[in-house]
Design an enzyme around this catalytic site. Structure first.
Site, PDB file in Angstrom:
ATOM      1  N   ALA A  17       7.100  -9.686   1.560  1.00 20.80           N
ATOM      2  CA  ALA A  17       5.814 -10.117   1.026  1.00 20.80           C
ATOM      3  C   ALA A  17       5.606  -9.396  -0.300  1.00 20.80           C
ATOM      4  O   ALA A  17       6.152  -8.308  -0.518  1.00 20.80           O
ATOM      5  CB  ALA A  17       4.713  -9.769   2.010  1.00 20.80           C
ATOM      6  N   GLY A  34       9.113  -9.454   5.014  1.00 18.70           N
ATOM      7  CA  GLY A  34       8.840 -10.883   5.170  1.00 18.70           C
ATOM      8  C   GLY A  34      10.053 -11.756   4.898  1.00 18.70           C
ATOM      9  O   GLY A  34      10.125 -12.886   5.394  1.00 18.70           O
ATOM     10  N   GLU A  61      11.915 -11.798   8.042  1.00 15.27           N
ATOM     11  CA  GLU A  61      11.099 -12.571   8.983  1.00 15.27           C
ATOM     12  C   GLU A  61      11.205 -14.072   8.707  1.00 15.27           C
ATOM     13  O   GLU A  61      11.255 -14.878   9.637  1.00 15.27           O
ATOM     14  CB  GLU A  61       9.644 -12.082   8.905  1.00 15.27           C
ATOM     15  CG  GLU A  61       9.519 -10.658   9.465  1.00 15.27           C
ATOM     16  CD  GLU A  61       8.199  -9.979   9.117  1.00 15.27           C
ATOM     17  OE1 GLU A  61       7.822  -9.980   7.918  1.00 15.27           O
ATOM     18  OE2 GLU A  61       7.538  -9.465  10.029  1.00 15.27           O
ATOM     19  N   GLU A  75       8.683  -2.023   6.284  1.00 15.73           N
ATOM     20  CA  GLU A  75       7.226  -1.911   6.120  1.00 15.73           C
ATOM     21  C   GLU A  75       6.693  -0.520   6.423  1.00 15.73           C
ATOM     22  O   GLU A  75       5.701  -0.085   5.843  1.00 15.73           O
ATOM     23  CB  GLU A  75       6.517  -2.942   7.016  1.00 15.73           C
ATOM     24  CG  GLU A  75       6.677  -4.386   6.565  1.00 15.73           C
ATOM     25  CD  GLU A  75       7.899  -5.098   7.123  1.00 15.73           C
ATOM     26  OE1 GLU A  75       8.823  -4.414   7.613  1.00 15.73           O
ATOM     27  OE2 GLU A  75       7.932  -6.339   7.062  1.00 15.73           O
TER      28      GLU A  75
HETATM   29  N1  CAA Z   1       6.906  -7.204  -3.717  1.00 13.10           N
HETATM   30  C1  CAA Z   1       6.647  -7.192  -5.035  1.00 13.10           C
HETATM   31  N2  CAA Z   1       7.561  -6.915  -5.960  1.00 13.10           N
HETATM   32  C2  CAA Z   1       8.805  -6.594  -5.543  1.00 13.10           C
HETATM   33  C3  CAA Z   1       9.154  -6.569  -4.184  1.00 13.10           C
HETATM   34  C4  CAA Z   1       8.135  -6.904  -3.236  1.00 13.10           C
HETATM   35  N3  CAA Z   1       8.359  -6.959  -1.921  1.00 13.10           N
HETATM   36  N4  CAA Z   1      10.444  -6.206  -4.069  1.00 13.10           N
HETATM   37  C5  CAA Z   1      10.902  -6.014  -5.308  1.00 13.10           C
HETATM   38  N5  CAA Z   1       9.914  -6.251  -6.211  1.00 13.10           N
HETATM   39  C6  CAA Z   1       9.983  -6.139  -7.663  1.00 13.10           C
HETATM   40  C7  CAA Z   1      10.004  -4.697  -8.121  1.00 13.10           C
HETATM   41  O1  CAA Z   1       8.694  -4.170  -8.152  1.00 13.10           O
HETATM   42  C8  CAA Z   1      10.639  -4.827  -9.495  1.00 13.10           C
HETATM   43  O2  CAA Z   1       9.650  -5.317 -10.396  1.00 13.10           O
HETATM   44  P1  CAA Z   1       9.445  -4.563 -11.818  1.00 13.10           P
HETATM   45  O3  CAA Z   1      10.762  -4.789 -12.523  1.00 13.10           O
HETATM   46  O4  CAA Z   1       8.314  -5.307 -12.403  1.00 13.10           O
HETATM   47  O5  CAA Z   1       9.201  -3.133 -11.515  1.00 13.10           O
HETATM   48  C9  CAA Z   1      11.651  -5.964  -9.292  1.00 13.10           C
HETATM   49  O6  CAA Z   1      11.231  -6.675  -8.127  1.00 13.10           O
HETATM   50  C10 CAA Z   1      13.059  -5.462  -9.046  1.00 13.10           C
HETATM   51  O7  CAA Z   1      13.030  -4.560  -7.966  1.00 13.10           O
HETATM   52  P2  CAA Z   1      13.632  -3.066  -8.034  1.00 13.10           P
HETATM   53  O8  CAA Z   1      13.608  -2.581  -9.436  1.00 13.10           O
HETATM   54  O9  CAA Z   1      12.940  -2.248  -7.012  1.00 13.10           O
HETATM   55  O10 CAA Z   1      15.138  -3.365  -7.624  1.00 13.10           O
HETATM   56  P3  CAA Z   1      16.155  -2.360  -6.924  1.00 13.10           P
HETATM   57  O11 CAA Z   1      17.482  -3.047  -6.949  1.00 13.10           O
HETATM   58  O12 CAA Z   1      16.048  -0.995  -7.484  1.00 13.10           O
HETATM   59  O13 CAA Z   1      15.662  -2.261  -5.390  1.00 13.10           O
HETATM   60  C11 CAA Z   1      14.879  -3.144  -3.292  1.00 13.10           C
HETATM   61  C12 CAA Z   1      15.736  -3.377  -4.572  1.00 13.10           C
HETATM   62  C13 CAA Z   1      15.514  -2.046  -2.443  1.00 13.10           C
HETATM   63  C14 CAA Z   1      14.881  -4.451  -2.510  1.00 13.10           C
HETATM   64  C15 CAA Z   1      13.450  -2.722  -3.687  1.00 13.10           C
HETATM   65  O14 CAA Z   1      12.957  -3.644  -4.658  1.00 13.10           O
HETATM   66  C16 CAA Z   1      12.472  -2.706  -2.543  1.00 13.10           C
HETATM   67  O15 CAA Z   1      12.496  -1.779  -1.752  1.00 13.10           O
HETATM   68  N6  CAA Z   1      11.599  -3.738  -2.460  1.00 13.10           N
HETATM   69  C17 CAA Z   1      10.545  -3.776  -1.478  1.00 13.10           C
HETATM   70  C18 CAA Z   1      11.086  -4.158  -0.118  1.00 13.10           C
HETATM   71  C19 CAA Z   1       9.962  -4.112   0.903  1.00 13.10           C
HETATM   72  O16 CAA Z   1       9.358  -3.106   1.144  1.00 13.10           O
HETATM   73  N7  CAA Z   1       9.695  -5.262   1.542  1.00 13.10           N
HETATM   74  C20 CAA Z   1       8.650  -5.376   2.534  1.00 13.10           C
HETATM   75  C21 CAA Z   1       7.374  -5.857   1.908  1.00 13.10           C
HETATM   76  S1  CAA Z   1       5.985  -5.804   3.005  1.00 13.10           S
HETATM   77  C22 CAA Z   1       6.177  -7.144   4.004  1.00 13.10           C
HETATM   78  O17 CAA Z   1       7.051  -7.949   3.836  1.00 13.10           O
HETATM   79  C23 CAA Z   1       5.149  -7.259   5.111  1.00 13.10           C
HETATM   80  C24 CAA Z   1       5.406  -8.325   6.090  1.00 13.10           C
HETATM   81  O18 CAA Z   1       5.973  -8.130   7.119  1.00 13.10           O
HETATM   82  C25 CAA Z   1       4.897  -9.671   5.841  1.00 13.10           C
END
Ligand code: CAA
Length: 256
Positions: free
Chosen positions: A64, A107, A110, A130
């Protein structure tokens, strides 16, 4: 450019989540786009199966959209969450394949689990991170993941937030097949075309029957399966499929 792009390959509908700059993170617009496109393909007589994949090189869907969620209140989530909308992906009758090309996190994992088959690239990574954000999975991660891979692995992923690679995901039962990244779409399209080529009623009830196994007791599920099995003897496709086998030719299903 639409955040969910659609195209067709013969009788297969392909949806690509296209926010590569945010690793295809799911905001409300993506939810609307996915639901609308999946339901449109489900209603389209020309389409027999669908594929959901992620745009860009790195991600299927990285979860998400954290930036869109970060300031929301309990009341806002309770009143305005699109979770129920997203669940509509699980109510369509035609099979959906998740073609997982990279990160399938939160998500994203999921949504892959809402699909019927998961075909993963060797580079795919799965997880429910999460807990690292101070929350828990909210789109079925604690429930579908536990049913898919068992309590031991699900607890590990949900409590530590660690990722698992494609091999571990396949060993655990989350992934149907692993393929090299360059063959991912070709393999997913081939599988979807094979499904789309079978009799639609049989495909739809096969999906219904397998999904029933997640919801009910063995006795009830076996009864449900038996009734569906009998019902297919009312279709022209059953006559054609069995006649074609006996006559040593390819069947020509009429979807009736
Ligand atoms: N939401 C919003 N933006 C996201 C995102 C997310 N879930 N995942 C990545 N992005 C964005 C980053 O913020 C970044 O944007 P900027 O360049 O503007 O800073 C861009 O995508 C590239 O990401 P990274 O620079 O972080 O890339 P990376 O290769 O260093 O890392 C990653 C990759 C490990 C996937 C890391 O991006 C990450 O940990 N992302 C979040 C994953 C996460 O926590 N997902 C769960 C979300 S909560 C959820 O989903 C709840 C539910 O159950 C419904």
């Amino acid at each position: 450019m639409a955040v969910v792009e659609t195209r067709t390959e013969g009788d297969v509908g392909i949806l690509t989540v296209n926010r590569p700059e945010a690793l295809n993170a799911v905001n409300d617009e993506v939810i609307d786009g996915l639901v609308e496109a999946v339901e449109a393909f489900d209603a389209d007589e020309r389409i027999g199966a669908m594929i959901i994949t992620g745009g860009g090189e790195k991600a299927f869907i990285a979860g998400a959209d954290i930036k869109a969620m970060s300031e929301r209140s309990y009341m806002d989530m309770f009143m305005n969450s699109k979770m129920n909308e997203l669940t509509r992906l699980t109510r369509v009758r035609k099979p959906i394949i998740a073609a997982v090309n990279g990160f399938a996190l939160g998500g994203g994992c999921e949504i892959a689990m809402m699909c019927d088959l998961v075909i993963a690239s060797e580079k795919a990574k799965f997880g429910q991170p999460e807990i690292r954000l101070g929350v828990i999975p909210g789109w079925g991660g604690t429930q579908r993941l536990t049913r898919a891979i068992g309590k031991a692995k699900a607890m590990d992923l949900v409590l530590t937030g660690r990722m698992m690679d494609a091999q571990e995901a396949e060993r655990s039962g989350l992934v149907s097949r692993i393929v090299p990244p360059e063959s991912l779409m070709e393999t997913a399209i081939e599988a979807a075309q094979a499904i789309a080529g079978f009799g639609r009623p049989a495909v739809m009830v096969a999906k219904e029957a397998v999904n029933r196994a997640q919801e009910t007791t063995l006795a009830e599920g076996l009864l449900f399966e038996q009734r569906l099995f009998y019902s297919l003897f009312a279709t022209e496709d059953q006559k054609e499929g069995m006649a074609a086998f006996i006559e040593k030719r390819q069947p020509s299903f009429k979807n009736k």
